[in-house]
Design a protein around this motif. Structure first.
Motif, PDB file in Angstrom:
ATOM      1  N   GLN A  83       0.836  -1.193   0.000  1.00  0.00           N
ATOM      2  CA  GLN A  83       0.000   0.000   0.000  1.00  0.00           C
ATOM      3  C   GLN A  83       0.871   1.242   0.000  1.00  0.00           C
ATOM      4  OE1 GLN A  83      -3.483   0.555   0.407  1.00  0.00           O
ATOM      5  NE2 GLN A  83      -3.795  -1.611   0.055  1.00  0.00           N
ATOM      6  N   VAL A  84       0.518   2.203  -0.831  1.00  0.00           N
ATOM      7  CA  VAL A  84       1.053   3.546  -0.660  1.00  0.00           C
ATOM      8  C   VAL A  84       0.165   4.146   0.430  1.00  0.00           C
ATOM      9  CG1 VAL A  84       1.370   5.818  -1.705  1.00  0.00           C
ATOM     10  CG2 VAL A  84       1.823   3.749  -3.053  1.00  0.00           C
ATOM     11  N   THR A  85       0.768   4.543   1.550  1.00  0.00           N
ATOM     12  CA  THR A  85      -0.015   5.043   2.681  1.00  0.00           C
ATOM     13  C   THR A  85      -0.055   6.567   2.747  1.00  0.00           C
ATOM     14  OG1 THR A  85       1.942   4.803   4.075  1.00  0.00           O
ATOM     15  CG2 THR A  85       0.340   2.992   4.101  1.00  0.00           C
ATOM     16  N   ARG A  96       5.126   0.570   1.988  1.00  0.00           N
ATOM     17  CA  ARG A  96       5.898  -0.575   2.467  1.00  0.00           C
ATOM     18  C   ARG A  96       6.495  -1.275   1.262  1.00  0.00           C
ATOM     19  NH1 ARG A  96       5.884  -2.063   7.494  1.00  0.00           N
ATOM     20  NH2 ARG A  96       6.196  -4.267   7.190  1.00  0.00           N
ATOM     21  N   TRP A  97       7.730  -1.761   1.428  1.00  0.00           N
ATOM     22  CA  TRP A  97       8.372  -2.581   0.407  1.00  0.00           C
ATOM     23  C   TRP A  97       8.766  -3.859   1.123  1.00  0.00           C
ATOM     24  CZ3 TRP A  97      14.009  -1.970  -1.572  1.00  0.00           C
ATOM     25  CH2 TRP A  97      14.241  -2.862  -2.614  1.00  0.00           C
ATOM     26  N   GLY A  98       8.024  -4.923   0.859  1.00  0.00           N
ATOM     27  CA  GLY A  98       8.211  -6.151   1.632  1.00  0.00           C
ATOM     28  C   GLY A  98       7.838  -5.852   3.071  1.00  0.00           C
ATOM     29  N   SER A  99       8.767  -6.110   3.995  1.00  0.00           N
ATOM     30  CA  SER A  99       8.487  -5.847   5.416  1.00  0.00           C
ATOM     31  C   SER A  99       9.082  -4.522   5.873  1.00  0.00           C
ATOM     32  CB  SER A  99       9.050  -6.991   6.268  1.00  0.00           C
ATOM     33  OG  SER A  99      10.444  -7.096   6.059  1.00  0.00           O
ATOM     34  N   ASN A 100       9.545  -3.721   4.927  1.00  0.00           N
ATOM     35  CA  ASN A 100      10.213  -2.459   5.276  1.00  0.00           C
ATOM     36  C   ASN A 100       9.336  -1.250   4.975  1.00  0.00           C
ATOM     37  OD1 ASN A 100      12.651  -3.842   5.913  1.00  0.00           O
ATOM     38  ND2 ASN A 100      13.173  -3.888   3.754  1.00  0.00           N
ATOM     39  N   ASP A 101       9.341  -0.295   5.904  1.00  0.00           N
ATOM     40  CA  ASP A 101       8.662   0.979   5.671  1.00  0.00           C
ATOM     41  C   ASP A 101       9.617   1.908   4.941  1.00  0.00           C
ATOM     42  OD1 ASP A 101       6.234   0.384   7.034  1.00  0.00           O
ATOM     43  OD2 ASP A 101       7.301   0.616   8.934  1.00  0.00           O
ATOM     44  N   MET A 102       9.086   2.589   3.933  1.00  0.00           N
ATOM     45  CA  MET A 102       9.872   3.539   3.145  1.00  0.00           C
ATOM     46  C   MET A 102       9.195   4.906   3.241  1.00  0.00           C
ATOM     47  SD  MET A 102      12.015   1.377   1.552  1.00  0.00           S
ATOM     48  CE  MET A 102      12.609   2.305   0.172  1.00  0.00           C
ATOM     49  N   ARG A 103       9.986   5.932   3.522  1.00  0.00           N
ATOM     50  CA  ARG A 103       9.458   7.301   3.493  1.00  0.00           C
ATOM     51  C   ARG A 103      10.449   8.166   2.751  1.00  0.00           C
ATOM     52  NH1 ARG A 103       9.116  11.185   8.553  1.00  0.00           N
ATOM     53  NH2 ARG A 103      10.544   9.556   9.136  1.00  0.00           N
ATOM     54  N   TRP A 104       9.965   8.876   1.751  1.00  0.00           N
ATOM     55  CA  TRP A 104      10.765   9.808   0.968  1.00  0.00           C
ATOM     56  C   TRP A 104      10.229  11.206   1.235  1.00  0.00           C
ATOM     57  CZ3 TRP A 104      14.458   7.728  -2.416  1.00  0.00           C
ATOM     58  CH2 TRP A 104      14.332   6.360  -2.721  1.00  0.00           C
ATOM     59  N   THR A 105      11.119  12.162   1.532  1.00  0.00           N
ATOM     60  CA  THR A 105      10.693  13.557   1.628  1.00  0.00           C
ATOM     61  C   THR A 105      11.504  14.368   0.633  1.00  0.00           C
ATOM     62  OG1 THR A 105      12.220  14.098   3.418  1.00  0.00           O
ATOM     63  CG2 THR A 105       9.995  13.377   4.053  1.00  0.00           C
ATOM     64  N   LEU A 106      10.853  15.355   0.046  1.00  0.00           N
ATOM     65  CA  LEU A 106      11.482  16.247  -0.916  1.00  0.00           C
ATOM     66  C   LEU A 106      11.271  17.670  -0.429  1.00  0.00           C
ATOM     67  CD1 LEU A 106      10.199  13.661  -2.488  1.00  0.00           C
ATOM     68  CD2 LEU A 106      10.885  14.924  -4.488  1.00  0.00           C
ATOM     69  N   GLU A 107      12.367  18.389  -0.245  1.00  0.00           N
ATOM     70  CA  GLU A 107      12.284  19.779   0.201  1.00  0.00           C
ATOM     71  C   GLU A 107      13.053  20.646  -0.782  1.00  0.00           C
ATOM     72  OE1 GLU A 107      12.992  19.895   4.787  1.00  0.00           O
ATOM     73  OE2 GLU A 107      14.182  18.259   3.938  1.00  0.00           O
ATOM     74  N   PRO A 108      12.474  21.798  -1.154  1.00  0.00           N
ATOM     75  CA  PRO A 108      13.238  22.733  -1.993  1.00  0.00           C
ATOM     76  C   PRO A 108      14.529  23.097  -1.258  1.00  0.00           C
ATOM     77  CG  PRO A 108      10.953  23.423  -1.804  1.00  0.00           C
ATOM     78  CD  PRO A 108      11.152  22.302  -0.817  1.00  0.00           C
ATOM     79  N   HIS A 109      15.643  23.113  -1.992  1.00  0.00           N
ATOM     80  CA  HIS A 109      16.933  23.372  -1.360  1.00  0.00           C
ATOM     81  C   HIS A 109      17.908  23.919  -2.395  1.00  0.00           C
ATOM     82  CE1 HIS A 109      20.278  22.852   1.409  1.00  0.00           C
ATOM     83  NE2 HIS A 109      20.938  22.227   0.448  1.00  0.00           N
ATOM     84  N   GLU A 110      18.348  25.167  -2.203  1.00  0.00           N
ATOM     85  CA  GLU A 110      19.359  25.802  -3.051  1.00  0.00           C
ATOM     86  C   GLU A 110      19.076  25.616  -4.545  1.00  0.00           C
ATOM     87  OE1 GLU A 110      23.206  24.476  -1.706  1.00  0.00           O
ATOM     88  OE2 GLU A 110      22.942  25.423   0.253  1.00  0.00           O
ATOM     89  N   GLY A 111      17.847  25.901  -4.947  1.00  0.00           N
ATOM     90  CA  GLY A 111      17.482  25.821  -6.360  1.00  0.00           C
ATOM     91  C   GLY A 111      17.199  24.413  -6.854  1.00  0.00           C
ATOM     92  N   GLY A 112      17.264  23.433  -5.973  1.00  0.00           N
ATOM     93  CA  GLY A 112      16.993  22.046  -6.348  1.00  0.00           C
ATOM     94  C   GLY A 112      16.144  21.377  -5.290  1.00  0.00           C
ATOM     95  N   THR A 113      16.482  20.143  -4.973  1.00  0.00           N
ATOM     96  CA  THR A 113      15.702  19.351  -4.012  1.00  0.00           C
ATOM     97  C   THR A 113      16.634  18.629  -3.050  1.00  0.00           C
ATOM     98  OG1 THR A 113      13.993  18.925  -5.663  1.00  0.00           O
ATOM     99  CG2 THR A 113      14.065  17.427  -3.794  1.00  0.00           C
ATOM    100  N   ARG A 114      16.302  18.684  -1.767  1.00  0.00           N
ATOM    101  CA  ARG A 114      16.945  17.812  -0.785  1.00  0.00           C
ATOM    102  C   ARG A 114      16.024  16.604  -0.643  1.00  0.00           C
ATOM    103  NH1 ARG A 114      20.047  20.060   3.984  1.00  0.00           N
ATOM    104  NH2 ARG A 114      21.613  19.922   2.338  1.00  0.00           N
ATOM    105  N   LEU A 115      16.523  15.463  -1.094  1.00  0.00           N
ATOM    106  CA  LEU A 115      15.791  14.201  -1.042  1.00  0.00           C
ATOM    107  C   LEU A 115      16.262  13.435   0.191  1.00  0.00           C
ATOM    108  CD1 LEU A 115      14.093  11.950  -2.551  1.00  0.00           C
ATOM    109  CD2 LEU A 115      16.270  11.222  -3.526  1.00  0.00           C
ATOM    110  N   THR A 116      15.329  13.006   1.032  1.00  0.00           N
ATOM    111  CA  THR A 116      15.684  12.194   2.195  1.00  0.00           C
ATOM    112  C   THR A 116      14.866  10.913   2.155  1.00  0.00           C
ATOM    113  OG1 THR A 116      16.109  14.208   3.485  1.00  0.00           O
ATOM    114  CG2 THR A 116      15.915  12.145   4.714  1.00  0.00           C
TER     115      THR A 116
END
Length: 175
Positions: A83-85, A96-116
């Motif tokens: 499920q995409v939650t 979730r990917w298999g038994s792992n939780d995945m969280r991606w955040t995207l923040e504007p940063h110095e003219g681009g994106t800070r991906l976490t």
């Protein structure tokens, strides 16, 4: 202009581990030169995922609901009905990917994106995960830069210095 033949990952960097009780989380931060909207498309669009991610998706990850993720390059195919939650374009994506939780955040940063990326992963595999995501995110960076070099996952990553990265992350994480 880089090509697949000249690609060489840089030193292990931008990753850390967090531990809460028995849960381990790999946190990877990467600064990209493109707007969050462009990075969001690479994280959610099935055709884009096929260019860089360690799995294929049967539909766009940009909406909450069921999705099937199929691991690519693994010795045994691993298919997860999941499920995409949370999908708040172009800021937060959780699933979730298999038994792992995945969280991606995207923040504007110095003219681009800070991906976490937050990826909860077994302690025994966390340095492997860091090395794998390092290469995948390098490939993602080239994709959003419109200079794709093609997905590098599974056994093929061995040809692209994955073992060196794995050792470097093990040392960084004190494992």
């Amino acid at each position: 202009m880089s090509t697949r033949d000249t690609y060489k990952p840089g030193p292990a960097a931008g990753a850390q581990i967090r531990k809460e009780g028995e849960n381990w989380t790999l946190v990877v931060v990467r600064d990209l030169r493109h707007a969050p909207e462009k990075v969001w498309k690479a994280l959610t669009d099935p055709a884009s995922l096929r260019e860089w991610a360690p799995f294929d998706a049967d539909k766009n990850l940009g909406a909450v609901g069921p999705v099937t993720l199929s691991t690519v390059g693994a010795p045994t195919p691993n298919v997860s009905e999941t499920q995409v939650t949370r999908a708040e374009a172009p800021k937060v994506l959780e699933y979730r990917w298999g038994s792992n939780d995945m969280r991606w955040t995207l923040e504007p940063h110095e003219g681009g994106t800070r991906l976490t990326l937050w990826h909860n992963i077994d302690r025994g595999f966390i340095a492997m995960g860091a090395a794998g995501w390092h290469i995948c995110l390098d490939v993602l960076d080239r994709l959003v830069d419109e200079n794709p070099i093609g997905r590098i996952v599974g056994g093929e990553a061995m040809k692209f210095e994955w073992p060196r990265l794995h050792e470097e992350y093990k040392k960084q994480f004190g494992l």
